[in-house]
Design a protein around this motif. Structure first.
Motif, PDB file in Angstrom:
ATOM      1  N   THR A   1      23.433 -16.106  38.094  1.00  0.00           N
ATOM      2  CA  THR A   1      24.883 -16.212  37.963  1.00  0.00           C
ATOM      3  C   THR A   1      25.427 -17.201  38.988  1.00  0.00           C
ATOM      4  N   GLU A   2      26.586 -17.724  38.680  1.00  0.00           N
ATOM      5  CA  GLU A   2      27.314 -18.608  39.598  1.00  0.00           C
ATOM      6  C   GLU A   2      28.796 -18.374  39.388  1.00  0.00           C
ATOM      7  N   THR A   3      29.561 -18.370  40.472  1.00  0.00           N
ATOM      8  CA  THR A   3      31.003 -18.190  40.386  1.00  0.00           C
ATOM      9  C   THR A   3      31.696 -19.451  40.860  1.00  0.00           C
ATOM     10  N   LEU A   4      32.679 -19.900  40.098  1.00  0.00           N
ATOM     11  CA  LEU A   4      33.437 -21.087  40.489  1.00  0.00           C
ATOM     12  C   LEU A   4      34.877 -20.938  40.022  1.00  0.00           C
ATOM     13  N   GLY A   5      35.766 -21.677  40.673  1.00  0.00           N
ATOM     14  CA  GLY A   5      37.180 -21.602  40.362  1.00  0.00           C
ATOM     15  C   GLY A   5      37.955 -20.909  41.468  1.00  0.00           C
ATOM     16  N   ASP A   6      39.261 -20.847  41.301  1.00  0.00           N
ATOM     17  CA  ASP A   6      40.168 -20.252  42.278  1.00  0.00           C
ATOM     18  C   ASP A   6      40.107 -18.722  42.180  1.00  0.00           C
ATOM     19  N   PRO A   7      39.815 -18.022  43.285  1.00  0.00           N
ATOM     20  CA  PRO A   7      39.767 -16.550  43.230  1.00  0.00           C
ATOM     21  C   PRO A   7      41.085 -15.917  42.782  1.00  0.00           C
ATOM     22  N   ALA A   8      42.181 -16.659  42.883  1.00  0.00           N
ATOM     23  CA  ALA A   8      43.468 -16.110  42.460  1.00  0.00           C
ATOM     24  C   ALA A   8      43.664 -16.160  40.948  1.00  0.00           C
ATOM     25  N   ASP A   9      42.828 -16.901  40.244  1.00  0.00           N
ATOM     26  CA  ASP A   9      42.950 -17.020  38.788  1.00  0.00           C
ATOM     27  C   ASP A   9      42.292 -15.828  38.088  1.00  0.00           C
ATOM     28  N   PRO A  10      42.629 -15.589  36.818  1.00  0.00           N
ATOM     29  CA  PRO A  10      42.041 -14.463  36.074  1.00  0.00           C
ATOM     30  C   PRO A  10      40.520 -14.602  35.954  1.00  0.00           C
ATOM     31  N   ASP A  11      39.835 -13.462  35.950  1.00  0.00           N
ATOM     32  CA  ASP A  11      38.383 -13.454  35.817  1.00  0.00           C
ATOM     33  C   ASP A  11      37.955 -13.839  34.402  1.00  0.00           C
ATOM     34  N   LEU A  12      36.883 -14.605  34.337  1.00  0.00           N
ATOM     35  CA  LEU A  12      36.295 -15.013  33.068  1.00  0.00           C
ATOM     36  C   LEU A  12      34.782 -14.941  33.195  1.00  0.00           C
ATOM     37  N   ALA A  13      34.137 -14.250  32.273  1.00  0.00           N
ATOM     38  CA  ALA A  13      32.676 -14.232  32.197  1.00  0.00           C
ATOM     39  C   ALA A  13      32.256 -15.229  31.130  1.00  0.00           C
ATOM     40  N   CYS A  14      31.380 -16.152  31.497  1.00  0.00           N
ATOM     41  CA  CYS A  14      30.861 -17.143  30.549  1.00  0.00           C
ATOM     42  C   CYS A  14      29.348 -16.968  30.459  1.00  0.00           C
ATOM     43  N   VAL A  15      28.878 -16.452  29.320  1.00  0.00           N
ATOM     44  CA  VAL A  15      27.447 -16.216  29.134  1.00  0.00           C
ATOM     45  C   VAL A  15      26.878 -17.357  28.304  1.00  0.00           C
ATOM     46  N   LEU A  16      25.945 -18.072  28.884  1.00  0.00           N
ATOM     47  CA  LEU A  16      25.372 -19.253  28.254  1.00  0.00           C
ATOM     48  C   LEU A  16      24.368 -18.875  27.168  1.00  0.00           C
ATOM     49  N   GLY A  17      23.921 -19.882  26.445  1.00  0.00           N
ATOM     50  CA  GLY A  17      22.964 -19.665  25.372  1.00  0.00           C
ATOM     51  C   GLY A  17      21.529 -19.779  25.840  1.00  0.00           C
ATOM     52  N   TRP A  18      20.626 -19.535  24.922  1.00  0.00           N
ATOM     53  CA  TRP A  18      19.193 -19.576  25.186  1.00  0.00           C
ATOM     54  C   TRP A  18      18.788 -20.980  25.625  1.00  0.00           C
ATOM     55  N   GLY A  19      18.220 -21.086  26.806  1.00  0.00           N
ATOM     56  CA  GLY A  19      17.764 -22.379  27.301  1.00  0.00           C
ATOM     57  C   GLY A  19      18.791 -23.167  28.078  1.00  0.00           C
ATOM     58  N   ASN A  20      20.075 -22.770  28.019  1.00  0.00           N
ATOM     59  CA  ASN A  20      21.088 -23.456  28.834  1.00  0.00           C
ATOM     60  C   ASN A  20      20.868 -23.152  30.308  1.00  0.00           C
ATOM     61  N   ARG A  21      21.064 -24.163  31.142  1.00  0.00           N
ATOM     62  CA  ARG A  21      20.899 -23.981  32.578  1.00  0.00           C
ATOM     63  C   ARG A  21      22.199 -24.306  33.289  1.00  0.00           C
ATOM     64  N   LEU A  22      22.472 -23.549  34.327  1.00  0.00           N
ATOM     65  CA  LEU A  22      23.722 -23.706  35.061  1.00  0.00           C
ATOM     66  C   LEU A  22      23.899 -25.112  35.616  1.00  0.00           C
ATOM     67  N   ASP A  23      22.809 -25.792  35.933  1.00  0.00           N
ATOM     68  CA  ASP A  23      22.922 -27.106  36.565  1.00  0.00           C
ATOM     69  C   ASP A  23      22.807 -28.262  35.576  1.00  0.00           C
ATOM     70  N   HIS A  24      22.754 -27.991  34.286  1.00  0.00           N
ATOM     71  CA  HIS A  24      22.734 -29.081  33.316  1.00  0.00           C
ATOM     72  C   HIS A  24      24.111 -29.731  33.235  1.00  0.00           C
ATOM     73  N   GLU A  25      24.128 -31.031  33.103  1.00  0.00           N
ATOM     74  CA  GLU A  25      25.367 -31.803  33.178  1.00  0.00           C
ATOM     75  C   GLU A  25      26.415 -31.328  32.177  1.00  0.00           C
ATOM     76  N   ASN A  26      26.027 -31.096  30.930  1.00  0.00           N
ATOM     77  CA  ASN A  26      27.013 -30.703  29.922  1.00  0.00           C
ATOM     78  C   ASN A  26      27.473 -29.261  30.112  1.00  0.00           C
ATOM     79  N   VAL A  27      26.611 -28.415  30.629  1.00  0.00           N
ATOM     80  CA  VAL A  27      27.034 -27.058  30.984  1.00  0.00           C
ATOM     81  C   VAL A  27      28.066 -27.127  32.108  1.00  0.00           C
ATOM     82  N   ARG A  28      27.847 -28.051  33.053  1.00  0.00           N
ATOM     83  CA  ARG A  28      28.830 -28.215  34.132  1.00  0.00           C
ATOM     84  C   ARG A  28      30.194 -28.607  33.574  1.00  0.00           C
ATOM     85  N   TRP A  29      30.201 -29.466  32.553  1.00  0.00           N
ATOM     86  CA  TRP A  29      31.483 -29.832  31.921  1.00  0.00           C
ATOM     87  C   TRP A  29      32.171 -28.583  31.406  1.00  0.00           C
TER      88      TRP A  29
END
Length: 237
Positions: free
Chosen positions: A3-31
């Motif tokens: 898991t990785e958390t990013l964004g302003d802590p004051a903003d609403p919580d959002l869980a984003c669950v990626l797909g099979w084979g997606n990696r947190l550090d892939h360029e398009n996932v970062r977008w």
């Protein structure tokens, strides 16, 4: 599961669950994550490539993640992440659900007696060619690294558990406020199964491959994506 958390802590919580084979550090996932983090506190989840039990390997760990978020958290699930998200019910249910090409059904070319036989094998090693690490399938913006590191084989146990979870959706009521983004030319998931669970007026079609975030049309849909995450169907144009 990472898991990785990013964004302003004051903003609403959002869980984003990626797909099979997606990696947190892939360029398009970062977008995708940075787009969502413009007005959400994003907790991103990278799922394991191989599991032997859908609940133990996917659903229960994701429930643990969302249990740590605000009660009115939002949810975004891509592909297998969308399959997992459909099972978040009861106290784990999000305030809004946004699905990106959810894997709610195998493409017709996959189904058949050979596939059924493969899924019966008690093998948790990736031995079955799947043809998903392909720019035409994923999207024109898929990077060389993304294709190189993307899995091109799956374990029979993973395919068995995915098929079992997809079949189990028949007993799970569709969410009347869910919004889905998909392409009718998807070669990885069956878009007809999206139509089974999300009405046409809550479905956003885009041009490109399986991954909205790897599609050249992604910028056209970024503001709509953020709006429906915040507001559900009320955020649709």
């Amino acid at each position: 599961m990472e898991t990785e958390t990013l964004g302003d802590p004051a903003d609403p919580d959002l869980a984003c669950v990626l797909g099979w084979g997606n990696r947190l550090d892939h360029e398009n996932v970062r977008w995708l994550l940075e787009t969502l983090a413009a007005d959400s506190r994003v907790t991103a989840v990278q799922i394991p490539i191989t599991v032997t039990d859908f609940e133990a390997g996917y659903l229960d760990p994701v429930r643990e993640v969302v249990d740590g978020l605000d009660d009115d958290y939002r949810f975004v699930g891509h592909s297998t992440g969308g399959l997992i998200g459909a099972y978040l019910r009861g106290e784990a249910a999000p305030a809004t659900r946004t699905y990106l090409s959810p894997w709610w059904g195998m493409v017709p070319e996959t189904a058949g007696p050979i596939f059924d036989l493969v899924t019966r094998l008690p093998i948790s090693r990736r031995v079955v060619p799947v043809g998903t690490a392909d720019r035409d399938a994923l999207g024109a913006l898929a990077t060389d690294r993304q294709i190189r590191e993307g899995p091109d084989r799956a374990a029979p146990t993973f395919l068995r558990e995915a098929a079992r979870a997809q079949a189990g959706l028949a007993a799970v009521d569709p969410d009347p406020d869910a919004v889905a983004f998909c392409t009718l030319t998807d070669r990885i998931v069956d878009p007809r199964r999206v139509g089974d669970r999300v009405e046409a007026e809550r479905t956003v079609l885009y041009d490109g491959g399986h991954e909205l975030f790897s599609s050249p049309s992604r910028d056209e849909h970024a503001s709509t994506l953020r709006a429906v995450v915040r507001e559900g169907p009320a955020g649709l144009p």
